[in-house]
Design a protein around this motif. Structure first.
Motif, mmCIF file in Angstrom:
data_model
loop_
_atom_site.group_PDB
_atom_site.id
_atom_site.type_symbol
_atom_site.label_atom_id
_atom_site.label_comp_id
_atom_site.label_asym_id
_atom_site.label_seq_id
_atom_site.Cartn_x
_atom_site.Cartn_y
_atom_site.Cartn_z
ATOM 1 N N TRP A 38 0.827 -1.207 0.000
ATOM 2 C CA TRP A 38 0.000 0.000 0.000
ATOM 3 C C TRP A 38 0.862 1.259 0.000
ATOM 4 O O TRP A 38 0.461 2.292 -0.560
ATOM 5 N N THR A 39 2.045 1.174 0.587
ATOM 6 C CA THR A 39 2.973 2.305 0.529
ATOM 7 C C THR A 39 3.429 2.546 -0.907
ATOM 8 O O THR A 39 3.473 3.686 -1.385
ATOM 9 N N ASP A 42 0.653 4.163 -2.837
ATOM 10 C CA ASP A 42 0.589 5.606 -2.596
ATOM 11 C C ASP A 42 1.702 6.341 -3.338
ATOM 12 O O ASP A 42 1.528 7.485 -3.767
ATOM 13 N N GLN A 156 -8.787 9.303 -6.281
ATOM 14 C CA GLN A 156 -8.617 8.643 -4.991
ATOM 15 C C GLN A 156 -9.057 7.176 -5.000
ATOM 16 O O GLN A 156 -8.807 6.453 -4.034
ATOM 17 N N SER A 164 -4.420 1.629 -8.209
ATOM 18 C CA SER A 164 -5.243 2.833 -8.299
ATOM 19 C C SER A 164 -5.786 3.034 -9.715
ATOM 20 O O SER A 164 -5.221 2.547 -10.701
ATOM 21 N N ARG A 232 -8.159 14.159 -6.921
ATOM 22 C CA ARG A 232 -7.377 13.676 -5.774
ATOM 23 C C ARG A 232 -7.322 14.725 -4.669
ATOM 24 O O ARG A 232 -7.444 14.390 -3.482
#
Length: 322
Positions: A38-39, A42, A156, A164, A232
């Protein structure tokens, strides 16, 4: 190591891949959070919106032109969407406003270059000031936030798991631009425009038509980037995407596209976007001050761009960049 393996090692894309691997090894050892899935997800937000513009801009620079106004087009499109949202326009209409604003701005740039015969760097510096100035004139110190909740999914949302929507859009665009540039006859014509525009013109190529379309597509993708970025952030300010034009051009040049035109690849540009994105994210994860990050990124850009000159001196030929 035989000659073919040596040439493959010296390919521009291979060097960028090596830099990316070194990045991952360094940041993984310096931060225990870097390799978290997940890092990393991002981290992609650090380059996806810029890379969406870098892809068509690469084609434009390969054709021997340049567009300095891309970040100002983002601001203009974002302001147009913000005003639309304030008037009650829903998500599909806002996306249409952002894309159409970018397209019209790109067409204005194309018309100035092809019809007005203004050098592209001069024309787009002028429109950069014009578009950004218009955004400030309309908003001033105000911030527009009246976006519908469904609009946030573009910047987002996630397509599946940690993947994403922005990254999915970038991958699709990269495949499309890559196939167009490297497979089709039109792509070969773009290389010819940058290598020798006079010869291309005398060969019957509609040079101005190609240039106009490339400016229009660059503007359209700038509008798409405005949709993603505004979605975003959830707000519009006239200073949105300030300074992005230099970062986007850096992606293109670092990706191996020649500033003189005629050379470059889409995979190289995409790799450069990932390299710069993860450098910024990794340094931010380590709480490195912004000014130090700028110095490191600038040094990386200068070092990698200097590699062909050093290689030519040492081995008699530069790494193949196209």
């Amino acid at each position: 190591m035989n000659t073919q393996e040596f040439k493959r090692l010296l390919r521009w894309e291979s060097m960028l891949t090596l830099v990316l691997v070194i990045e991952f090894v360094c940041f993984a050892n310096l931060s225990p959070y870097f390799l978290d899935v997940w890092t990393l997800s991002d981290a992609t937000f650090n380059f996806t919106e810029r890379a969406v513009i870098a892809l068509p801009l690469a084609l434009l620079i390969i054709a021997g032109e340049i567009d300095i106004s891309v970040a100002a087009i983002i601001a203009l499109a974002s302001v147009a969407m913000g005003l639309g949202a304030a008037a009650g326009v829903q998500t599909p209409g806002l996306v249409a406003i952002g894309l159409s604003t970018g397209l019209v701005a790109g067409m204005i740039n194309g018309a100035l270059v092809t019809l007005g015969r203004v050098p592209s760097i001069v024309a787009t510096i002028g429109t950069m000031t014009l578009f950004r100035g218009f955004a400030y004139a309309v908003l001033g110190d105000r911030v527009l936030k009246d976006y519908p909740q469904s609009f946030a999914k573009f910047g987002q949302g996630y397509a599946t798991g940690p993947l994403s929507i922005e990254l999915c859009i970038l991958i699709v665009l990269a495949v499309m631009f890559g196939l167009f540039l490297h497979i089709t006859r039109w792509g070969r014509t773009i290389y010819a425009l940058g290598a020798n525009p006079t010869a291309a013109k005398w060969s019957g190529v509609p040079v101005d038509r190609y240039r106009f379309l490339l400016f229009a597509v660059t503007g359209l993708c700038s509008g798409l980037s405005a949709v993603l970025l505004t979605s975003r952030l959830g707000s519009t300010r006239p200073s949105i995407a300030q300074g992005w034009e230099l970062e986007i051009i850096s992606m293109v040049i670092l990706g191996g596209v020649s500033v003189w035109g005629g050379k470059g690849t889409i995979p190289g540009v995409l790799l450069a976007a990932v390299v710069l994105g993860f450098v910024n994210f990794g340094l931010g994860l380590l709480n490195v001050p912004g000014i130090v990050m700028s110095i490191i990124v600038g040094t990386l850009l200068i070092t990698v761009v200097a590699i062909p000159v050093l290689a030519e001196r040492w081995w008699g030929r530069p790494p193949r960049r196209a």
